[in-house]
Scaffold this motif. Structure first.
Motif, PDB file in Angstrom:
ATOM      1  N   LEU A 134       1.062  -1.350   0.070  1.00  0.00           N
ATOM      2  CA  LEU A 134      -0.109  -0.095  -0.088  1.00  0.00           C
ATOM      3  C   LEU A 134       0.516   1.706  -0.297  1.00  0.00           C
ATOM      4  O   LEU A 134       2.129   1.189   0.813  1.00  0.00           O
ATOM      5  N   LYS A 135       0.112   1.854  -0.970  1.00  0.00           N
ATOM      6  CA  LYS A 135       0.920   3.763  -0.908  1.00  0.00           C
ATOM      7  C   LYS A 135       0.264   4.289   0.468  1.00  0.00           C
ATOM      8  O   LYS A 135      -1.143   4.615  -0.138  1.00  0.00           O
ATOM      9  N   THR A 136       0.815   4.044   1.449  1.00  0.00           N
ATOM     10  CA  THR A 136       0.608   5.243   2.830  1.00  0.00           C
ATOM     11  C   THR A 136       0.005   6.468   2.379  1.00  0.00           C
ATOM     12  O   THR A 136       0.905   7.270   2.492  1.00  0.00           O
ATOM     13  N   VAL A 170       3.465  19.149  12.028  1.00  0.00           N
ATOM     14  CA  VAL A 170       3.434  17.327  12.412  1.00  0.00           C
ATOM     15  C   VAL A 170       2.570  16.869  11.464  1.00  0.00           C
ATOM     16  O   VAL A 170       1.410  17.273  11.413  1.00  0.00           O
ATOM     17  N   PHE A 171       3.584  15.903  10.557  1.00  0.00           N
ATOM     18  CA  PHE A 171       2.367  14.906   9.643  1.00  0.00           C
ATOM     19  C   PHE A 171       3.298  13.614  10.177  1.00  0.00           C
ATOM     20  O   PHE A 171       4.207  13.294   9.764  1.00  0.00           O
ATOM     21  N   VAL A 172       1.968  12.238   9.812  1.00  0.00           N
ATOM     22  CA  VAL A 172       2.420  11.240  10.124  1.00  0.00           C
ATOM     23  C   VAL A 172       1.762  10.190   8.595  1.00  0.00           C
ATOM     24  O   VAL A 172       1.478  10.289   8.052  1.00  0.00           O
ATOM     25  N   LYS A 173       3.448  10.017   8.781  1.00  0.00           N
ATOM     26  CA  LYS A 173       3.651   8.265   7.464  1.00  0.00           C
ATOM     27  C   LYS A 173       2.386   7.426   8.007  1.00  0.00           C
ATOM     28  O   LYS A 173       2.778   6.632   9.066  1.00  0.00           O
ATOM     29  N   GLU A 180       7.522   8.545  -0.854  1.00  0.00           N
ATOM     30  CA  GLU A 180       6.523   9.050  -0.927  1.00  0.00           C
ATOM     31  C   GLU A 180       6.224   9.886   0.327  1.00  0.00           C
ATOM     32  O   GLU A 180       5.507  10.779  -0.282  1.00  0.00           O
ATOM     33  N   MET A 181       6.617   9.998   1.125  1.00  0.00           N
ATOM     34  CA  MET A 181       6.736  11.153   1.799  1.00  0.00           C
ATOM     35  C   MET A 181       6.847  12.709   1.261  1.00  0.00           C
ATOM     36  O   MET A 181       6.282  13.896   1.797  1.00  0.00           O
ATOM     37  N   LEU A 182       8.281  12.539   0.844  1.00  0.00           N
ATOM     38  CA  LEU A 182       9.088  13.923  -0.101  1.00  0.00           C
ATOM     39  C   LEU A 182       7.738  13.960  -1.144  1.00  0.00           C
ATOM     40  O   LEU A 182       7.767  15.480  -1.468  1.00  0.00           O
TER      41      LEU A 182
END
Length: 416
Positions: free
Chosen positions: A24-26, A42-45, A166-168
């Motif tokens: 999954l691309k979370t 704050v960002f949560v992966k 994915e995060m960036l």
């Protein structure tokens, strides 16, 4: 980039192509309530949203799909305290590859049962991952199985590095990444990816204070390693030979977090972010709770690496946090034994806005007068100030309240 390292940024990009459609691309979710708690943006992966509830699937899929036909036929073996085990077992079954998993005898039951449910043969051996690892290598040699290491493997590291890709992509403005640090596979892959995409980004690793393996290796320290930790997913005594050079070169700091901070972080994920985090998964938030000033005003990405936490343990953590915040409090009341006493006490607590959780009614204790009664009452309140106001009201009503603290510790009233 990647010179001298086991993997390069190109390997991570290739891994992203390999695992696409299998993992999954979370989502990377903004976390306004965690931001309010810490003072950072704050960002949560949410890697706890994977099929087996952890990021480990990324490395497992990349490794399994790199095997030859002969290797796939012979099968794989892994050692793991849980999440790597579940990831390898789940995807090995999907790909038709026989899997054996060696787990320490101390592994939480939920992780053992989940691994068996995915179709793997589970061998419980040893007290630690090191002992499990030795056993897994013995079995691998006997049966010609491919050993899938949880972190010290190039294909696994490259797979884990796809988290930051994915995060960036989802939030290029991030300036700090806080990543749980056990054997280093997650951090190594993500540090290489992050620094290739955004050289200015700061990478901070987070270890459980009881398992400062990377701290010792990088700082040349000799802190004791071992003990029962809530963050068993990063309770690693031996760092990866392939991950250590990456951490030394690209990680600016390694933060050690205590068990009480890990508990608070797990609770905050559940109550503020409305998501399940196991101890290791909440380590990044624990580091922010330790030093909120350090991150104030920064754009911080947290990798919630796993959500496999035992339900009873989570319940205990949440109740303990209520006790810490004095939103659950217990009082021992002493009074004359007369009809209607319980009704009067219950009415008083109701008037004061407290919810009674438990009452224990004792007449036969020798430290209570013959015509007296002792009541232990556990209540739920709004906050610490509310609890203090209730204690004052009980005293005014003549109940001589004494606080009962968790583990039976009573307050010291022997002072002047």
């Amino acid at each position: 980039m990647g010179s001298g390292f086991a993997i390069s940024f190109a390997d991570i990009e290739a891994a992203a192509q390999t695992i696409a459609g299998h993992v999954l691309k979370t989502p990377l979710m903004p976390a306004p309530r965690l931001s309010a708690l810490t003072g950072a943006e704050v960002f949560v992966k949410h890697e706890n949203m994977q099929a087996t509830a952890s990021f480990k699937e990324r490395g497992a899929v990349n490794k399994l799909l790199s095997l030859s036909e002969d290797e796939r036929r012979r099968g794989v073996i892994a050692m793991s305290a849980g999440n790597h085990a579940q990831a390898v077992a789940y995807h090995a079954r999907r790909f038709g590859i026989p899997a054996t998993i060696v787990m320490p005898e101390t592994t939480p039951l939920v992780k053992v049962e989940n691994t068996r449910a995915h179709g793997a043969e589970v061998v419980l051996f040893g007290e630690t991952l090191y002992e499990s690892s030795q056993k897994a290598r013995e079995i691998a040699a006997e049966k010609s199985l491919v050993f899938v290491h949880p972190y010290d493997d190039a294909a696994v590291m490259a797979g884990q590095g796809t988290v930051t890709l994915e995060m960036l992509e989802q939030a290029p403005e991030l300036d700090t990444l806080l990543i749980p640090l056990g054997g280093g596979g997650l951090m190594a892959g993500n540090a290489i990816a992050a620094k290739a995409l955004k050289p200015s980004i700061e990478m901070i690793g987070v270890e459980a204070a009881l398992y400062p393996s990377f701290h010792n290796a990088v700082a040349g320290a000799d802190l004791a390693i071992g003990g029962a930790t809530l963050a068993e997913g990063i309770a690693v005594k031996t760092v990866g030979a392939q991950t250590l050079p990456v951490v030394k070169a690209l990680v600016s700091d390694i933060v050690l977090v205590s068990e009480d901070l890990i508990e608070r972080a797990v609770n905050a994920c559940a109550t503020l972010q409305h998501t399940l985090a196991e101890g290791a998964g909440a380590a990044g938030l624990a580091a922010m709770l330790k030093e909120p000033e350090r991150y104030r005003g920064r754009k911080v990405g947290l990798v919630l690496s796993g959500g496999n936490i035992d339900a009873r343990l989570l319940a205990a953590i949440m109740v303990r946090e209520l006790e810490r915040e004095q939103r659950i409090a217990a009082f021992r009341l002493t009074a004359s034994d007369r009809p209607g006493l319980l009704g009067k006490v219950a009415s008083l607590f109701g008037t004061l806005g407290a919810n009674i959780l438990e009452v224990s009614h004792g007449r036969l204790f020798l430290d209570v007068p013959a015509k007296g009664v002792m009541l232990d009452v556990t209540i739920e309140t709004r906050d610490e100030a509310h609890t203090a106001a209730i204690e004052a009201a009980l005293r005014q009503e003549g109940f001589a309240p004494r606080r009962i603290y968790p583990r039976g510790q009573e307050p010291d009233r022997s002072g002047p």
